[in-house]
Structure formats: C-alpha cells, structure tokens
Design a protein around this motif. Sequence first.
Motif, mmCIF file in Angstrom:
data_model
loop_
_atom_site.group_PDB
_atom_site.id
_atom_site.type_symbol
_atom_site.label_atom_id
_atom_site.label_comp_id
_atom_site.label_asym_id
_atom_site.label_seq_id
_atom_site.Cartn_x
_atom_site.Cartn_y
_atom_site.Cartn_z
ATOM 1 N N GLU A 112 4.233 0.167 8.549
ATOM 2 C CA GLU A 112 5.357 -0.749 8.764
ATOM 3 C C GLU A 112 5.116 -1.588 10.018
ATOM 4 O O GLU A 112 5.386 -2.796 10.037
ATOM 5 C CB GLU A 112 6.641 0.052 8.901
ATOM 6 C CG GLU A 112 7.903 -0.777 8.860
ATOM 7 C CD GLU A 112 9.144 0.081 8.702
ATOM 8 O OE1 GLU A 112 10.171 -0.461 8.266
ATOM 9 O OE2 GLU A 112 9.091 1.284 9.012
ATOM 10 N N SER A 116 2.244 -3.727 6.563
ATOM 11 C CA SER A 116 1.541 -3.434 5.313
ATOM 12 C C SER A 116 2.228 -2.351 4.488
ATOM 13 O O SER A 116 1.610 -1.762 3.609
ATOM 14 C CB SER A 116 0.102 -3.013 5.604
ATOM 15 O OG SER A 116 0.064 -1.843 6.399
ATOM 16 N N ASP A 118 4.529 -2.571 2.166
ATOM 17 C CA ASP A 118 4.553 -2.935 0.745
ATOM 18 C C ASP A 118 3.197 -2.674 0.097
ATOM 19 O O ASP A 118 3.122 -2.183 -1.036
ATOM 20 C CB ASP A 118 4.927 -4.406 0.571
ATOM 21 C CG ASP A 118 6.420 -4.647 0.728
ATOM 22 O OD1 ASP A 118 7.184 -3.665 0.673
ATOM 23 O OD2 ASP A 118 6.819 -5.809 0.903
ATOM 24 N N ALA A 119 2.136 -3.015 0.813
ATOM 25 C CA ALA A 119 0.791 -2.809 0.275
ATOM 26 C C ALA A 119 0.514 -1.325 0.059
ATOM 27 O O ALA A 119 -0.107 -0.940 -0.946
ATOM 28 C CB ALA A 119 -0.256 -3.410 1.218
ATOM 29 N N GLU A 121 2.735 1.055 -0.598
ATOM 30 C CA GLU A 121 3.481 1.480 -1.783
ATOM 31 C C GLU A 121 2.786 1.023 -3.059
ATOM 32 O O GLU A 121 2.674 1.783 -4.030
ATOM 33 C CB GLU A 121 4.898 0.939 -1.733
ATOM 34 C CG GLU A 121 5.770 1.553 -0.657
ATOM 35 C CD GLU A 121 7.196 1.085 -0.752
ATOM 36 O OE1 GLU A 121 7.880 1.454 -1.733
ATOM 37 O OE2 GLU A 121 7.637 0.348 0.147
ATOM 38 N N ASP A 122 2.322 -0.221 -3.071
ATOM 39 C CA ASP A 122 1.628 -0.742 -4.247
ATOM 40 C C ASP A 122 0.340 0.028 -4.518
ATOM 41 O O ASP A 122 0.021 0.350 -5.674
ATOM 42 C CB ASP A 122 1.305 -2.233 -4.059
ATOM 43 C CG ASP A 122 2.546 -3.112 -4.139
ATOM 44 O OD1 ASP A 122 3.568 -2.641 -4.686
ATOM 45 O OD2 ASP A 122 2.496 -4.246 -3.646
ATOM 46 N N ALA A 194 9.084 5.235 -0.695
ATOM 47 C CA ALA A 194 10.296 4.532 -1.127
ATOM 48 C C ALA A 194 11.489 4.962 -0.280
ATOM 49 O O ALA A 194 12.295 4.129 0.143
ATOM 50 C CB ALA A 194 10.560 4.812 -2.607
ATOM 51 N N ARG A 197 12.139 3.413 3.184
ATOM 52 C CA ARG A 197 12.907 2.169 3.245
ATOM 53 C C ARG A 197 14.342 2.376 2.763
ATOM 54 O O ARG A 197 15.070 1.404 2.566
ATOM 55 C CB ARG A 197 12.248 1.104 2.371
ATOM 56 C CG ARG A 197 10.960 0.545 2.904
ATOM 57 C CD ARG A 197 10.492 -0.560 1.961
ATOM 58 N NE ARG A 197 9.265 -1.183 2.406
ATOM 59 C CZ ARG A 197 9.203 -2.193 3.253
ATOM 60 N NH1 ARG A 197 10.312 -2.661 3.773
ATOM 61 N NH2 ARG A 197 8.049 -2.717 3.600
ATOM 62 N N THR A 201 12.549 3.679 -6.184
ATOM 63 C CA THR A 201 11.529 2.957 -6.940
ATOM 64 C C THR A 201 11.812 3.098 -8.423
ATOM 65 O O THR A 201 12.002 4.215 -8.920
ATOM 66 C CB THR A 201 10.123 3.498 -6.626
ATOM 67 O OG1 THR A 201 9.848 3.282 -5.239
ATOM 68 C CG2 THR A 201 9.068 2.784 -7.456
ATOM 69 N N THR A 219 16.698 -6.055 -10.417
ATOM 70 C CA THR A 219 16.803 -5.371 -9.123
ATOM 71 C C THR A 219 18.254 -5.320 -8.659
ATOM 72 O O THR A 219 18.730 -4.281 -8.182
ATOM 73 C CB THR A 219 15.945 -6.089 -8.068
ATOM 74 O OG1 THR A 219 14.574 -6.047 -8.472
ATOM 75 C CG2 THR A 219 16.083 -5.427 -6.707
ATOM 76 N N ARG A 231 13.121 -0.940 -5.509
ATOM 77 C CA ARG A 231 11.814 -1.588 -5.604
ATOM 78 C C ARG A 231 11.319 -1.425 -7.035
ATOM 79 O O ARG A 231 11.326 -0.328 -7.580
ATOM 80 C CB ARG A 231 10.830 -0.949 -4.632
ATOM 81 C CG ARG A 231 9.411 -1.481 -4.778
ATOM 82 C CD ARG A 231 8.472 -0.798 -3.777
ATOM 83 N NE ARG A 231 7.108 -1.233 -3.956
ATOM 84 C CZ ARG A 231 6.617 -2.384 -3.517
ATOM 85 N NH1 ARG A 231 7.409 -3.208 -2.856
ATOM 86 N NH2 ARG A 231 5.362 -2.717 -3.719
ATOM 87 N N ASN A 233 8.360 -1.413 -9.790
ATOM 88 C CA ASN A 233 6.941 -1.354 -10.126
ATOM 89 C C ASN A 233 6.850 -1.582 -11.631
ATOM 90 O O ASN A 233 7.465 -0.836 -12.409
ATOM 91 C CB ASN A 233 6.326 0.004 -9.760
ATOM 92 C CG ASN A 233 6.042 0.110 -8.275
ATOM 93 O OD1 ASN A 233 5.697 -0.874 -7.629
ATOM 94 N ND2 ASN A 233 6.203 1.294 -7.717
#
Length: 270
Positions: A112, A116, A118-119, A121-122, A194, A197, A201, A219, A231, A233
């Motif tokens: 955070e 990064s 978000d990256a 989590e992805d 998840a 934040r 998810t 969302t 979030r 996916n």
Amino acid sequence: MRGASGESLAAAREALAALTSVPTTDVTALSDDLAAIAGLFGREISLRRLLTDPARSGDQRAALATELLTGKVGGGAVDLVAGVVRSRWSQPRDLAEAIDELAVEAELALAERAGSLDAVEDDLFRFGRILASEPELANGLSERTPSVQRTGLVDSLLAGKASPSALRLIHRVVANQRGESVLTGVERLGAIAAAHRERITALVTAVVPLTEAQRERLTAILARSYGKQVRLNVELDPSLIGGMTIRIGDDIIDGSLATRLAEASRGFAA
C-alpha cells in the motif's frame, strides 16, 4: 476468530498499523520476522501453549516472548509479539495463526505504501486461478516436492511478472503450507488482502468481458447489499452461454443462462 481471540487479533492489527505507519520502520524485515515467528509458534505446540497459558499473567507471557525472541528478530517484531502474547487467546493455535496474518498484513501495508496493493490482489487472484485450472502445477507445489524446487517453480512462473510483495507472500505459502493446499493458502492471502481494504472480493464469471459501466453498476449493487466496498475479479467462461455467476465467500448468485436452461429442462422432464 471469535471471542477473546478475535478481540486480541483486532488489537494486534491496530498495533501493527501504528508500527507500519512510521516512515523509519523496515516493513519488509518486520513482515519476514513475523512470518518466521508464526512458523516457529506453529511448529512448537508446547511453546504456544506456554505463551497463551491463562495461569500466567500477561506480563509474564510477554517477558517470556521477549526473552525468547530478542537478538533473533528485529526489535519491532519483538515488541509487537510481546504485546500479542500479553492478550488473551481462546486456544493456543490462534496465536500462531494471528501472527501469520499480521505478517501478511505487514506485507500488504508495504504494498500500500508503494501504491501496488491493487497489483498484489490481482497477482494473487490470477495465481489462484492458474492453480485451480492446472492440477499438475498444484501437485508440483505440494509438500511432497522439496522446498527448493517449489520456490524455484514459483520463480519460473512469476519472477518479473508478479509484484514483489505478491511474490514474497506466495513464496511463504509454498514453503510453509501448514497442512493446507497451496491453492487454499493463496485464496486465504487474497481474502486477507481484500479485508485489508475493508472490502469484499466478488468473483464474477461471465461469457464476455464486462464494460466499465457494467462493472461500476454491479459494484454499486453489491456494495449496497453487503454494506462494504466490493472489488470485482472477472473471469470468462463460454460454457455459461449468457448471463453471469457471482461468488462472494460462501454466497453464490447464479444468473447464468446455462443454469436457467438446465432448470427449465428438469422441469420439462418432470
């Protein structure tokens, strides 16, 4: 975790957040130290029983932890864990699991800080999907394979492609499986990420990619229903024919055309 353990974990998260917010804190080292301590407590049943013994005062348990860890890990980790064992735990194994979760939270705080999260989590989500679709890979990462080979296989797949924090977290899960499959471990990491934040998810399976407007509308609907940030996916599955399915934890919302056709077919046959 519930009861005393849940309250103690919540307090430990607050202490960790305060520590990771200090610019001079080496969060990478802190996360590594906490992971090592969690591994130690996970292996040593008698030790975690000693450190959660209600017959000893919180100060006595904290002093034991401090004596055990001083000189072996950083001062920040020593102080944090001393505070953790000072709290009450419903059962000894909760202590090891809580410290393991704190190690993950520290790594997420680092991500955070670097912008990064978000990256991460992805990356965790994508790697989980790969494991779910390739049983041979999951087999190769099981405890039956030597640890060096397991981490080497992860590097061959993800080095240079996944974010540094995601790679470090996956390395830990692969190296120390704690009786769970790698897929379960990676999914657990995704759930912690998840929750970091304060959002949930939703795994959306659809025939075609969602437009930005569709993503925003879905969302918003889910956020209103669950009372949390959501979030999405999204993965594609042509076998659905049309519509989509949504999985949030144990909840499954099935709006696929394939399911509706199957239900209609069963009704017709009856």
